[in-house]
Design a protein around this motif. Structure first.
Motif, PDB file in Angstrom:
ATOM      1  N   PHE A   1       0.968  -1.000   0.044  1.00  0.00           N
ATOM      2  CA  PHE A   1      -0.109  -0.125   0.069  1.00  0.00           C
ATOM      3  C   PHE A   1       1.144   1.048   0.260  1.00  0.00           C
ATOM      4  O   PHE A   1       0.255   2.460  -0.266  1.00  0.00           O
ATOM      5  CB  PHE A   1      -1.020   0.009   1.329  1.00  0.00           C
ATOM      6  N   SER A   2       2.236   0.871   0.195  1.00  0.00           N
ATOM      7  CA  SER A   2       3.450   2.575  -0.333  1.00  0.00           C
ATOM      8  C   SER A   2       3.135   3.255   1.252  1.00  0.00           C
ATOM      9  O   SER A   2       2.806   3.608   2.100  1.00  0.00           O
ATOM     10  CB  SER A   2       3.589   3.016  -0.869  1.00  0.00           C
TER      11      SER A   2
ATOM     12  N   HIS B   1     -10.690  -2.409   6.845  1.00  0.00           N
ATOM     13  CA  HIS B   1     -12.150  -1.503   6.811  1.00  0.00           C
ATOM     14  C   HIS B   1     -12.168  -0.192   7.138  1.00  0.00           C
ATOM     15  O   HIS B   1     -12.893   0.468   7.329  1.00  0.00           O
ATOM     16  CB  HIS B   1     -13.151  -2.284   8.236  1.00  0.00           C
ATOM     17  N   GLY B   2     -10.583   0.383   7.827  1.00  0.00           N
ATOM     18  CA  GLY B   2     -10.487   1.487   8.393  1.00  0.00           C
ATOM     19  C   GLY B   2      -9.874   1.976   7.845  1.00  0.00           C
ATOM     20  O   GLY B   2      -9.912   3.333   6.678  1.00  0.00           O
ATOM     21  N   ILE B   3      -8.158   1.621   6.736  1.00  0.00           N
ATOM     22  CA  ILE B   3      -8.091   2.135   5.872  1.00  0.00           C
ATOM     23  C   ILE B   3      -8.227   2.458   5.235  1.00  0.00           C
ATOM     24  O   ILE B   3      -7.842   3.437   4.367  1.00  0.00           O
ATOM     25  CB  ILE B   3      -6.237   1.691   6.074  1.00  0.00           C
ATOM     26  N   MET B   4      -8.595   1.139   4.447  1.00  0.00           N
ATOM     27  CA  MET B   4      -8.753   1.442   2.365  1.00  0.00           C
ATOM     28  C   MET B   4      -9.226   2.113   2.193  1.00  0.00           C
ATOM     29  O   MET B   4      -9.565   2.346   1.086  1.00  0.00           O
ATOM     30  CB  MET B   4      -8.689  -0.390   2.433  1.00  0.00           C
TER      31      MET B   4
ATOM     32  N   THR C   1      -5.428   8.271   1.132  1.00  0.00           N
ATOM     33  CA  THR C   1      -4.544   8.557   1.345  1.00  0.00           C
ATOM     34  C   THR C   1      -4.187   8.428   3.124  1.00  0.00           C
ATOM     35  O   THR C   1      -4.561   9.056   4.238  1.00  0.00           O
ATOM     36  CB  THR C   1      -3.426  10.220   1.348  1.00  0.00           C
ATOM     37  N   GLY C   2      -2.830   8.659   3.787  1.00  0.00           N
ATOM     38  CA  GLY C   2      -2.618   8.794   5.270  1.00  0.00           C
ATOM     39  C   GLY C   2      -2.995   7.745   5.983  1.00  0.00           C
ATOM     40  O   GLY C   2      -3.376   8.472   7.147  1.00  0.00           O
ATOM     41  N   GLY C   3      -3.167   6.350   5.821  1.00  0.00           N
ATOM     42  CA  GLY C   3      -3.482   6.140   6.508  1.00  0.00           C
ATOM     43  C   GLY C   3      -2.634   5.701   7.699  1.00  0.00           C
ATOM     44  O   GLY C   3      -1.498   5.398   7.925  1.00  0.00           O
ATOM     45  N   LEU C   4      -2.689   5.540   8.871  1.00  0.00           N
ATOM     46  CA  LEU C   4      -1.627   5.555   9.816  1.00  0.00           C
ATOM     47  C   LEU C   4      -2.398   4.595  11.270  1.00  0.00           C
ATOM     48  O   LEU C   4      -3.474   4.292  11.507  1.00  0.00           O
ATOM     49  CB  LEU C   4      -1.246   6.575  11.198  1.00  0.00           C
ATOM     50  N   ILE C   5      -1.607   3.107  11.047  1.00  0.00           N
ATOM     51  CA  ILE C   5      -2.004   2.279  12.427  1.00  0.00           C
ATOM     52  C   ILE C   5      -0.522   1.902  13.536  1.00  0.00           C
ATOM     53  O   ILE C   5      -0.093   2.194  13.566  1.00  0.00           O
ATOM     54  CB  ILE C   5      -2.238   0.285  12.076  1.00  0.00           C
ATOM     55  N   ASP C   6      -1.226   2.933  14.879  1.00  0.00           N
ATOM     56  CA  ASP C   6      -0.424   2.037  16.658  1.00  0.00           C
ATOM     57  C   ASP C   6      -0.491   0.709  16.773  1.00  0.00           C
ATOM     58  O   ASP C   6      -1.960   0.528  17.096  1.00  0.00           O
ATOM     59  CB  ASP C   6      -0.078   3.696  17.147  1.00  0.00           C
TER      60      ASP C   6
END
Length: 607
Positions: free
Chosen positions: A484-485, A520-523, A527-532
């Motif tokens: 997903f780069s 279901h959240g980022i896709m 842009t700008g998807g972030l997972i912590d």
């Protein structure tokens, strides 16, 4: 309910019986003066504040010289020991023996080192000083670290276990560092870097310059071993700069030895010779034959590679005068024999000290014991019969639940690596091949192969370590990041007080939530998807917090455009429900939407 009341009453009866034994068999007798009590009494009366300050100062000075002049360390520790014995200063005696052991260890005299360490443990036990006992076990682990990895880890873990009873960041940092060194020697380089970084955070917080320098050398060695030579050279040169200022000769030897190895790999022959020469100069200063042997062996390899066979032969003759493999075996045997002998002698002394008290209370003890054991036996017969009936019924139910859990685990593992995911990864590899980017294609293929191997390993286990789970998550997220780069970023944070090798948890409990966050959240975002992902441990509970800045739970339910369905979440919820029926301490999972968008999942696991 009646059964629970009966078992509770039975437990209370056993507890009262045990307390009764303890009161009569272990209560202090004022008519007897035990020798250890006499030592404490004399210590309290005769040790003056001035004596203790002087002894502590001598011990510290001796310890500070261990890297630059270990011979002087032993001399100063001997002086401190004489003063401490004269003043009956128990803590000072134990520390003097410990520092002497460290001095002998740096001089490679391991027999004398272990003798002094075991003497130190004896006096620290008299003082009930857990902190110093932990330090000595750490020192004994250091004796074994290059000749018997399992023994070294045994003592490091023994020390780490004791440290849970007190707060000592310095010792904890040292143990992290030592465990990292063993992992490095076992070729577990990435895990080693994790522990080195954990120790370095504490060193930096404490402004511990010496250990920061030593950490630079060791991480430099790791980067050399994984062939990242540029980073290795940078760290080792920083270590040399600091070591020269602090006169850390032993560290300098390690730096120059490693630099020569890097030069060897890069065919920089003249630089390698210079570094070997520098290393030999410092090895003669500290009078350590092991260092000298390793550098001469490096010189042999260098001359042999350049086809200077005459010089190579001269170095090889010197190498064979000191057979390190044979010496390591003898050292291990000698240390074990010395340890056993001194432990046996200390046990004999302790037995002699308690004989008088044992004779005094022997008659009372056995009469009391006979009555209590008769009571316990009678109660136990009734309790065991009732308990056996209850256990039989419960075991039948537990087996049914365990079978169901096993089945769900297999289904979860099958759902984790679904055909859709594999298809996407293979498509990505195909894309990079079509672009003639073989390096990136090979990188993805390597990560994917490691992920599959780790997946197959986990399939065979009913529980895994936190370290294994984090390795799996890192591989999975690495693949998704490449696919997903810039559309997706992730962070994994681990609290300093977490030991990834000690914490055990059910396999594949976290990944489905991360997969759900991505799909279901980022896709659905542009842009700008972030997972912590944050790992913390408090009050004997591992807390895993997974947050994303995706579209949120409510929006995800409305947005049904994604064709990906996470069957894994349903299976996990069912597994957790069944596991909670088997265990007293429960696993909890909470999912909430943070504001108008974004999701937070908190998993709490007892450890």
């Amino acid at each position: 309910m009646k059964n629970k009341v009966f078992i509770a009453a039975y437990s209370v009866t056993l507890l009262l019986a045990a307390s009764f034994i303890a009161f009569y068999s272990l209560r202090p007798e004022r008519s007897l003066n035990m020798p250890w009590e006499d030592i404490f009494r004399k210590s309290l009366i005769e040790t003056s504040l001035g004596d203790s300050i002087k002894i502590n100062k001598l011990n510290k000075s001796a310890f500070d010289l261990r890297l630059s002049d270990p011979t002087k360390t032993i001399i100063l520790a001997d002086s401190s020991l004489k003063l401490a014995i004269k003043a009956n200063y128990i803590s000072g005696i134990g520390e003097a023996y410990r520092v002497k052991g460290i001095g002998h260890s740096y001089l490679n005299d391991k027999n004398q080192a272990v003798k002094n360490y075991l003497e130190a443990v004896k006096y620290f036990k008299i003082n009930k000083d857990l902190k110093q006992q932990a330090r000595v076990y750490n020192n004994i682990g250091n004796l074994y670290r290059f000749i018997n990895y399992n023994k070294a880890l045994e003592y490091y873990k023994k020390s780490l276990k004791i440290t849970k009873n007190f707060d000592d960041e310095e010792l904890k940092a040292g143990l992290f560092f030592n465990i990292a060194s063993i992992l490095r020697l076992n070729s577990k380089f990435r895990q080693a870097l994790f522990y080195y970084n954990s120790s370095n955070k504490i060193f930096i917080a404490r402004k511990d310059t010496v250990n920061i320098i030593i950490n630079l050398l060791n991480t430099g060695i790791v980067y050399y071993q994984i062939k990242e030579y540029k980073e290795a050279e940078f760290r080792i040169n920083k270590a040399i700069e600091g070591s020269e200022k602090k006169k850390l000769f032993t560290t300098l030897i390690g730096c120059y030895t490693t630099l020569s190895k890097i030069n060897y790999e890069l065919n920089e022959y003249s630089e390698a010779k210079i570094n070997i020469k520098e290393g030999l100069k410092y090895s003669k200063i500290v009078k350590n034959k092991n260092f000298e042997h390793d550098l001469i062996h490096a010189a042999y390899l260098l001359e042999n590679k350049q086809k200077n066979y005459k010089k190579a032969l001269q170095y090889l003759i010197q190498v064979h005068k000191y057979d390190s493999l044979l010496l390591s075996k003898n050292q291990t045997d000698n240390i074990d024999k010395t340890s056993s002998y001194y432990i046996q002698q200390q046990q004999i002394q302790e037995n002699e000290l308690i004989i008088a008290q044992q004779k005094y209370r022997e008659t009372l003890y056995w009469w009391t014991l006979t009555i209590i054991f008769s009571l316990i036996l009678f109660t136990a017969l009734i309790g065991i019969s009732t308990y056996a009936l209850l256990q039989k019924k419960r075991k039948r139910k537990d087996i049914e639940i365990e079978n169901r859990v096993t089945m769900l685990e297999q289904k979860t593992l099958q759902a984790m690596v679904n055909p859709h995911f594999i298809f996407n990864v293979l498509n990505t590899i195909q894309y990079f091949i079509s672009q003639d980017d073989s390096q990136e294609a090979n990188k993805i293929l390597s990560i994917f192969a490691n992920l599959m191997r780790k997946h197959l390993e986990i399939c065979l286990k009913s529980s895994i370590t936190l370290m294994e789970e984090m390795e799996y998550l890192s591989l999975y997220l690495s693949l998704e990041k490449i696919r997903f780069s810039e559309k997706m970023k992730y962070n994994i944070t681990v609290s300093n007080n977490i030991d990834g090798e000690e914490i055990i948890l059910p396999p594949m409990l976290i990944q489905p939530f991360i997969e759900n966050a991505i799909w279901h959240g980022i896709m659905p975002k542009e842009t700008g998807g972030l997972i912590d992902i944050d790992f913390t441990c408090q009050n004997d509970e591992l807390r895993i917090r997974i947050t994303d800045n995706g579209i949120g739970i409510s929006n995800s339910i409305k947005n049904k455009t994604s064709g990906h369905i996470s069957r894994g979440l349903e299976l996990i919820e069912e597994r957790v429900s069944l596991l909670n029926k088997l265990n007293i301490k429960k696993i909890s999972i909470n999912k909430v939407q943070t504001g108008e968008s974004g999701t937070e999942v908190i998993i709490t696991i007892p450890v």
